[in-house]
Design a protein around this motif. Sequence first.
Motif, short mmCIF file in Angstrom:
data_model
loop_
_atom_site.label_atom_id
_atom_site.label_comp_id
_atom_site.label_asym_id
_atom_site.label_seq_id
_atom_site.Cartn_x
_atom_site.Cartn_y
_atom_site.Cartn_z
N VAL A 267 8.10 66.07 -110.44
CA VAL A 267 9.09 65.51 -109.52
C VAL A 267 10.09 66.62 -109.17
CG1 VAL A 267 10.89 63.78 -109.20
CG2 VAL A 267 8.83 63.21 -110.49
N THR A 268 10.07 67.05 -107.92
CA THR A 268 10.94 68.13 -107.47
C THR A 268 12.12 67.64 -106.64
OG1 THR A 268 9.53 68.50 -105.53
CG2 THR A 268 9.06 69.80 -107.51
N GLU A 269 12.07 66.37 -106.22
CA GLU A 269 13.17 65.82 -105.43
C GLU A 269 13.28 64.33 -105.68
OE1 GLU A 269 14.40 65.31 -100.73
OE2 GLU A 269 13.12 66.99 -101.33
N LEU A 270 14.50 63.85 -105.91
CA LEU A 270 14.76 62.44 -106.14
C LEU A 270 15.84 62.00 -105.16
CD1 LEU A 270 14.15 59.94 -107.91
CD2 LEU A 270 15.98 60.69 -109.44
N SER A 271 15.49 61.09 -104.24
CA SER A 271 16.39 60.76 -103.13
C SER A 271 16.94 59.35 -103.22
CB SER A 271 15.65 60.93 -101.80
OG SER A 271 15.10 62.20 -101.68
#
Length: 397
Positions: free
Chosen positions: A216-220
């Motif tokens: 997981v490289t981005e959590l929006s």
Amino acid sequence: MERRHFLRSIAVAAAAPAVLLAACGETAEKTAGAQQTFTCPMHPQVIQNSPGACPICAMDLVPFDKNSTSASLQLMDNQVQLANITTATAGAGMLTQTRSLNARLMPDPQRTGIISARIAGRIDKLHIRETGVRIQKGQALYAIYSENLATLQSEYLLAAAQTRRFPEDARFRQIAEGAKTKLERYGQNTTDIAQLEKEGMPRPLVTYHAEQGGLVTELSVTEGQYVSEGGTLLQVEDYSRLWVEADIYPSEAALLKEGQTLQVTVPGWENEPLRMQAEFVYPAIQTGKQTLQLRGSIANPDARWQPGMAATVLLPVASRSESLQVPIDAVIRDGASAHIWIEKPKNTFTPRKVRTGLENNRSVEITEGLAEGEKVVVTGAYLLYSEFVLKRGKQPV
């Protein structure tokens, strides 16, 4: 008679100084011949007759024998072991000269996935709360409360009940199939629909699972947040394969063929070279640079390497099939010349000037000065070089 003895005494006394001077002269010559000479270990051109410091590097001068004319060094077995001197037999074989290209490891965009909301609603439960977490395919990601999904579930339950009541009616079957298709498009799989039929009532709180594994490289999104249909929730990158992007000059691109196999090394894993195929060369020069970009991909087992790491791509530029070669550490270069050390006989090492040809990061071609089958010093060559300079006060060759 007394006069004769007197004259003899006068002659001896007169000759004594000459004899003494001659003796002194011989002694002086012997002393001068035995006088110690000193040189610098780093600058053998510095020679003087007394100890001191090198005027170039300030290193202490060491004594050496300037009268020795031997071109070889003879060592004992224990000296060879202490100096870690090893030899290899010179032989002929394939030698490929390569050129090193600066490269970088990058994530493969084809293995980068965006996880978006399948339906509008509120994120009731978020199972992944931070970036850098590795997830597996099928792992629960979030649970969403959606009234729209509850409405679609009610429609399907009603259509399914009518189909069971009137199994011969094709219209009811079509309505049930349409309602089921809507649920599938919103991320409900066969197991979810079967569970829905078993319970017989809508479930507005639905858990969604990962369709691919990765990091997981981005959590929006945060827990409790309302999201719209198609809104980005997470970005997942799969590092099981990485792109290798290398800088290559336009003149070097002519040496490259599409699909050609190249060797890749990563700092820290130089002893584990990888192979990649040249997949694509960007036709335009990079902005701010005078290089093109070569692209390939490598396997990354257990996510050993991370995107952004430096790498080196070795581009073959020339090769010879029957090349007499030695390990690159065996050749000592001094300015424009080069020499190697030959062991013959045992523990006797002789320097020999050679001419080199093609070379790569492991081997170098010898075009002149070496015969196949001779024993060449591989490790310890620089120690032999230093020992020769200390004992002879000059370069080996």
